[in-house]
Every structure is written in C-alpha cells, then in structure tokens.
Design an enzyme around this catalytic site. Structure first.
Site, PDB file in Angstrom:
ATOM      1  N   PRO A   2       0.828  -1.210   0.000  1.00 37.07           N
ATOM      2  CA  PRO A   2       0.000   0.000   0.000  1.00 37.07           C
ATOM      3  C   PRO A   2       0.862   1.259   0.000  1.00 37.07           C
ATOM      4  CG  PRO A   2      -0.436  -1.440   1.908  1.00 37.07           C
ATOM      5  CD  PRO A   2       0.855  -1.838   1.320  1.00 37.07           C
ATOM      6  N   GLU A   3       0.690   2.067  -1.011  1.00 37.71           N
ATOM      7  CA  GLU A   3       1.342   3.371  -1.078  1.00 37.71           C
ATOM      8  C   GLU A   3       0.250   4.422  -0.855  1.00 37.71           C
ATOM      9  OE1 GLU A   3       3.919   3.693  -4.514  1.00 37.71           O
ATOM     10  OE2 GLU A   3       4.090   1.526  -4.652  1.00 37.71           O
TER      11      GLU A   3
END
Length: 263
Positions: A2-3
């Site tokens: 997850p960015e």
DNA sequence: TCAAATGTTTGATC
DNA sequence: GGATCAAACATTTG
C-alpha cells in the site's frame, strides 16, 4: 504494497463506518506488529472514541478522545470492515456498529497506541499530495544520490512507493538513476506535476492491486491496468514501443523505458 | 525443490 | 546528516 493512493482508499472506505464510534473491545495478537505491548495497548484503546481519521504519507492516525491509534500497513497490511478473522488477523477492534480487523501476512505493519502523536513518527517528510513545488525543489536540489531511491525515502516526501516512483519518472521522462541535484528546475517541475497527477489518478481508480491489495470493503483497485512501466519488463513502452527494462536500484526493482528516459 | 522476488521500514555502518 | 545495505517475515513465482 500500500502506497499513498491505496492508504487513502482504505481510509475513505472505513471512515464512514468508524468515525464517532467507541472501541468497545480491542484485541492485539502480534508482538511484532504491536511493540507497545499487547495487553497495555488493548487496555489503552478500550472505551476510546474515534474523533477523526487522518492519513499522512502511508501512515494512518485515528485521533481518539485519549491519544491516537497509529496504523501503518507495511507491505501486506489490510484494514477490513466486518470481515471474518483469519490466520493472519493481527488485531480486532469491536466498535459500536461492527468490527474492524487488521490483517497482515508478513507483519511489516504496525498497530500502536500513543498518548500523543510521537516525534519520531512525525519525522516523515511532507505528504506527496500536499508538498508545493518550491519545497519539493528546495529539498531535491542539494541531494546527492539517484532520484528513484530519493522518491522512496519517506523523510524526503511521504507517500510515494515503488510503483508510483517508477510511473512518475516515466511520465516525466527522467531516468531513475539521474542524480537528484543534476535535475533542472524545469524538469523538477515536470516531475512534481506528474507525481501529483499520477497519485490523484490512482486514488480515482481506488489504487493499484498488483497481488493482494484490497480496501476496507475487500475491493480491489483498478489502477494497475493503467501502469505504463511498473511490472511490465519486456512489454512495449506505450509511448515509443521500445521494450521496458527492469534493473535493480537501491535494492528495489526499477522499471523504465530506456528510450524515453535517457540517462 | 530451491532460489529469487515482493508494494514496507528500521537500524547499523561508513 | 546522508548514502548504502541488511534484516524483519511469509508467500508466490520461475
């Protein structure tokens, strides 16, 4: 995994379910994920009211009436609303109207309670969506190393990870190995603009699901279909048709077009 | 079957 | 400090 766009999507998907609710019961299950102590953390969270939910870079903060619940998804963390607990459930929060689970296969994520937002976690750089060009360029121009690892450095700007670093450099036509201080103001402006544009587009498409990323409702994102270079080694560049190349830079897989992004 | 790769950060070392 | 590298962990891919 997850960015910034994925974390933003997670926050948006769970906020309506959790805002204003009281944590009736908290159960912490992983020493590795909750280093502040499983029982101490559970006790500190029990009875707390969720006043607000914020994201800074890849960090999530639930502001409580007593301190803050800090969550970082690491590489494989998931926050799931009203899902069934499984083998990789590391924390369970029972709220008034349902249950919030924290699942994390690799346990690189964190779930902690802090009496107040601590300095050390606050030392990440400005959020990639909120940093203006002056600050971006000011921080960039005296850095010595390559641009790609710098974009991944959360103390430089926070939120950009491996996928969006590669995509932004492609869009700005900058070779990932280019020395940061040798990027002209004009090209830096282009890069700054492309970072914003790509992050915003990715949020609109609810993030990138390369392997197992899902939002709070268990839904996959769609932005991976629009990646130009990430995980596309050997495929033709969408701009010039040259095969996309993969190298390792700063110990991370790095994808770029050798023709569009000249050294 | 085994080696390598995976979106993350931290901490040690020069 | 800044840059570089190994490590934390479990699973999937070649």
């Amino acid at each position: 995994m997850p960015e910034l766009p994925e974390v933003e999507t997670v926050v948006r998907s769970i906020a309506p379910h959790t805002l204003g609710q009281t944590i009736q019961h908290a159960e912490l299950l992983s020493q590795r994920v909750t280093r502040g102590g499983l029982r101490r953390t559970a006790a500190a969270l029990r009875g707390a009211v969720i006043k607000n939910i914020r994201r800074r870079g890849k960090q999530i903060f639930f502001d409580l009436d007593r301190g803050v619940l800090y969550i970082h998804l690491g590489m494989t963390g998931k926050l799931l609303w009203d899902a069934l607990p499984g083998k990789y459930t590391r924390a369970v929060f029972r709220l008034d109207d349902g249950t919030l689970l924290y699942d994390d296969v690799r346990q690189f994520g964190r779930v902690e309670h802090f009496a107040r937002t601590p300095e050390s976690l606050d030392r990440v750089g400005p959020d990639a969506l909120r940093v203006d060009f002056e600050e971006f360029y000011g921080r960039l121009k005296n850095r010595k190393g390559s641009i790609k690892p710098l974009l991944l450095n959360q103390a430089f700007i926070s939120g950009v990870g491996n996928i969006y670093a590669d995509e932004a450099l492609f869009a700005a036509r900058i070779h990932p190995r280019t020395s940061a201080h040798r990027i002209s103001e004009r090209r830096a402006r282009e890069l700054h603009g492309q970072i914003l544009q790509i992050l915003r587009a990715a949020i609109e498409h609810r993030g990138s699901s390369i392997s197992d990323y899902v939002d709070g409702a268990g839904e996959r994102g769609a932005f991976q279909q629009l990646h130009c270079v990430y995980a596309r080694a050997g495929e033709p560049c969408p701009r010039c048709g040259s095969p996309i190349r993969r190298i390792v830079l700063g110990q991370r897989g790095t994808h770029y077009c050798p023709r569009c992004q000249r050294a």
